[in-house]
Design a protein around this motif. Sequence first.
Motif, mmCIF file in Angstrom:
data_model
loop_
_atom_site.group_PDB
_atom_site.id
_atom_site.type_symbol
_atom_site.label_atom_id
_atom_site.label_comp_id
_atom_site.label_asym_id
_atom_site.label_seq_id
_atom_site.Cartn_x
_atom_site.Cartn_y
_atom_site.Cartn_z
ATOM 1 N N LEU A 33 22.226 12.392 -1.376
ATOM 2 C CA LEU A 33 22.211 13.893 -0.925
ATOM 3 C C LEU A 33 22.343 15.014 -1.906
ATOM 4 O O LEU A 33 21.858 15.941 -1.933
ATOM 5 N N LEU A 34 23.497 14.763 -2.931
ATOM 6 C CA LEU A 34 23.773 15.652 -4.052
ATOM 7 C C LEU A 34 22.436 15.932 -4.848
ATOM 8 O O LEU A 34 22.137 16.844 -5.158
ATOM 9 N N PRO A 35 22.005 15.034 -5.203
ATOM 10 C CA PRO A 35 20.559 15.042 -6.133
ATOM 11 C C PRO A 35 19.523 15.987 -5.366
ATOM 12 O O PRO A 35 18.929 16.825 -5.958
ATOM 13 N N MET A 36 19.417 15.704 -4.045
ATOM 14 C CA MET A 36 18.574 16.539 -3.224
ATOM 15 C C MET A 36 18.991 18.012 -3.234
ATOM 16 O O MET A 36 18.174 18.814 -3.362
ATOM 17 N N LEU A 37 20.264 18.165 -2.916
ATOM 18 C CA LEU A 37 20.857 19.470 -2.899
ATOM 19 C C LEU A 37 20.483 20.331 -4.153
ATOM 20 O O LEU A 37 20.356 21.463 -4.135
ATOM 21 N N ARG A 38 20.812 19.596 -5.132
ATOM 22 C CA ARG A 38 20.622 20.111 -6.288
ATOM 23 C C ARG A 38 19.077 20.736 -6.552
ATOM 24 O O ARG A 38 18.747 21.810 -7.254
ATOM 25 N N ARG A 39 18.326 20.055 -6.015
ATOM 26 C CA ARG A 39 16.673 20.238 -6.103
ATOM 27 C C ARG A 39 16.288 21.230 -5.217
ATOM 28 O O ARG A 39 15.420 22.222 -5.387
ATOM 29 N N PRO A 94 11.211 26.270 -8.997
ATOM 30 C CA PRO A 94 12.231 27.326 -8.833
ATOM 31 C C PRO A 94 11.694 28.795 -8.452
ATOM 32 O O PRO A 94 12.709 29.574 -8.051
ATOM 33 N N VAL A 95 10.380 28.999 -8.461
ATOM 34 C CA VAL A 95 9.887 30.262 -7.742
ATOM 35 C C VAL A 95 9.184 30.148 -6.493
ATOM 36 O O VAL A 95 9.469 30.814 -5.516
ATOM 37 N N LEU A 96 8.659 28.844 -6.266
ATOM 38 C CA LEU A 96 8.047 28.546 -4.778
ATOM 39 C C LEU A 96 9.191 28.405 -3.896
ATOM 40 O O LEU A 96 8.914 28.715 -2.620
ATOM 41 N N GLY A 97 10.439 27.693 -4.316
ATOM 42 C CA GLY A 97 11.385 27.404 -3.359
ATOM 43 C C GLY A 97 12.109 28.546 -2.641
ATOM 44 O O GLY A 97 11.805 28.334 -1.466
ATOM 45 N N PRO A 98 12.378 29.472 -3.380
ATOM 46 C CA PRO A 98 13.204 30.563 -2.508
ATOM 47 C C PRO A 98 11.969 31.366 -1.815
ATOM 48 O O PRO A 98 12.412 31.838 -0.764
ATOM 49 N N LEU A 99 10.842 31.399 -2.359
ATOM 50 C CA LEU A 99 9.694 32.085 -1.640
ATOM 51 C C LEU A 99 9.259 31.581 -0.230
ATOM 52 O O LEU A 99 9.469 32.231 1.023
ATOM 53 N N VAL A 100 9.175 30.177 -0.360
ATOM 54 C CA VAL A 100 9.021 29.578 0.907
ATOM 55 C C VAL A 100 10.164 29.164 1.818
ATOM 56 O O VAL A 100 10.060 29.513 2.861
ATOM 57 N N GLY A 101 11.438 29.344 1.156
ATOM 58 C CA GLY A 101 12.603 29.390 1.945
ATOM 59 C C GLY A 101 12.519 30.656 2.967
ATOM 60 O O GLY A 101 13.099 30.937 4.031
#
Length: 271
Positions: free
Chosen positions: A90-96, A152-159
Amino acid sequence: MPAGRRRPVLRRIGAMALSQSLAQSPFVLPALVAGVFLLAGLVKGVVGMGLPTVALGLLALWMAPAEAAALLIVPSLATNLWQMQPWGRLLPMLRRLWPMQLGVVAGTVGGAWCFGALAGAWAPVALGLALVAYALWSLAGLRLAVAPGAEPVLGPLVGGITGLVTAATGVFVLPAVPYLQALRWSSDELIQAMGISFTVSTLALAIGLRLGDGSAEMAWGLSLGMLVPALAGMALGAGLRRRLSPAVFRRCFLAGLLVLGAHMVLRELLR
């Protein structure tokens, strides 16, 4: 009266009669709601998603979307927490995934604050069409791919976009699921990643319902009671998923998207 106008009137009369009948039968409505959550849990157990979409679509036959979403909070949160297992990775996934999840919270809470939770009659149709298009595109063999440096760019945008869609429709899947699938995880990893995203979306939606629509009562008692059928359905679906090959699993996953999207569109067009 022309036939084209007569049909919507008859449907409204039928819906009113059904609602009055259910209101006079205190045991019928809980049984129907439990059946909805059993089915929604089964879908979620197989494809890793779909509990809010299936449940919202069916519960809307008897109640307002905001009220249906309030019933979803406890079963959705519990089943998504279950889906987040195994805890060891879980922690490695949360970091990503944490930048994406921050975007989900900001989009959901911000959208509910600005526009009201579950606002806009057009939103379910737009979401349903997008689900159908994505499923057909994927079944045709086309795939998205996200380079690690773009996350790092797409993650917040998609979220953020996912959060806005959640605030408008109560459904968490777009564009979160296509994005998570594009990260090329295994089927079990994809299920876990969706569990993380859906858990955050559920909590954000609960906040959004409070902020955006004060009339939506949080029926905690009935919502808590729906845990049993939802978990039972999810257990049945998870058992089926373990017996499927990866190729069959992928087809079931995409077929689930297709069915859910078509259901949302038809529900609105046939009103």
